[in-house]
Scaffold this active site. Structure first.
Site: not given
Ligand code: VGL
Ligand code: ZN
Length: 208
Positions: A12, A110, A155
Site C-alpha cells: 500500500d 484488496k 496492512c
Molecule cells: C490501511 C487503513 C485502512 C493500510 C488500509 O494500508 O494500512 N489502513 N486501509
C-alpha cells in the site's frame, strides 16, 4: 538472505497513505526510496494496493453519525472506520509517483468488496476469502517474504501475520514501514507478529 525463493511484498505505498493524502501516515513518503532500493535486489516483487469502491463499509462516511477512527461491529468483527481513502481509480489510490513499479510482477488489489475490508494482502477481513497471493507465491517457489510499506500496524501487520500463517518465513523491515499508531496499535501489532514468528529487521540487515 535475499535469494530466488525470497519475495518482496510492498504494501500500500499509495498517495492516500502519504502526506497530502486522505489517510496520511506520518513519514509515509520517506520509505519510497528504501522500497525502491530493496526492490532492485529481489527477483520476485509483489505490490498490494488498497482499492475500495465508493461507499465502502470501512469508510466512516458510510455509517451515519460515525466519525473516522471510531469502530463499528461488522459480521466479521470490529472494524475501525477510516476517512474515505484509496477509492478505486482515484489519484489517492494510485501508487506514490516515485515508487519504481518496474520491478513489480504482480499487483494484488484488496478491499474491493463493499461489505468486507482487507488489511491483509492474503485473506480478507472475513478471514476466509483469499486474494490468491498465497497460491501465487507458492506456485513460484517462494519460501520467504520480506514485507515493507504502509501502515506497519494495519496492512503490513496483517499481511506479515498471514504470510506466517501460510507457512512463509516472514520478515518485516521496520525502517521501510511507517505506522498509524492508533491507541497503541503499533505495540500490539509487533506483539502479534512476534507471537507468530514474524522477524523484525532493519534495511541494513538485508542490504549489508
Ligand atoms: C490501511 C487503513 C485502512 C493500510 C488500509 O494500508 O494500512 N489502513 N486501509
Ligand atoms: Zn483501506
Amino acid at each position: 538472505m535475499i535469494d530466488a525463493r525470497t519475495a518482496l511484498i510492498a504494501v500500500d505505498v499509495q498517495n492516500d497513505f502519504c502526506p497530502g493524502g486522505s489517510l496520511p501516515v506520518t513519514g509515509g513518503d520517506e520509505i519510497v526510496p528504501l522500497v525502491n532500493e530493496l526492490g532492485r535486489r529481489f527477483s520476485t516483487v509483489v505490490l498490494t494496493q488498497d482499492w475500495h469502491p465508493d461507499g465502502h463499509s470501512s469508510f466512516a462516511s458510510s455509517h451515519p453519525g460515525k466519525t473516522p477512527f471510531e469502530t463499528v461491529a461488522m459480521p466479521y468483527g470490529t472494524q475501525v472506520l477510516w476517512p474515505d481513502h484509496c477509492v478505486e481509480g482515484s489519484k489517492g489510490a494510485a501508487f506514490h509517483p516515485d515508487l519504481d513499479l518496474s520491478m513489480a510482477q504482480a499487483i494484488i488489489r484488496k478491499g474491493y468488496r463493499r461489505e468486507v475490508d482487507s488489511y491483509s494482502g492474503f485473506v480478507e477481513a472475513d478471514r476466509t476469502t483469499p486474494t490468491g497471493l498465497g497460491g501465487y507465491l507458492k506456485e513460484r517457489g517462494i519460501a520467504r517474504v520480506v514485507v515493507v510499506g504502509l501502515a506497519t500496524d494495519f496492512c503490513v501487520n496483517w499481511t506479515a501475520q498471514d504470510a506466517a500463517r501460510h507457512g512463509f518465513e516472514a520478515i518485516v523491515v521496520e525502517d521501510a514501514c511507517r505506522a498509524i499508531d492508533l491507541d497503541g496499535s503499533l505495540g500490539h501489532a509487533w506483539a502479534e507478529m512476534t507471537a507468530l514468528g514474524v522477524r523484525r529487521a532493519r534495511l541494513a540487515d538485508l542490504t549489508g
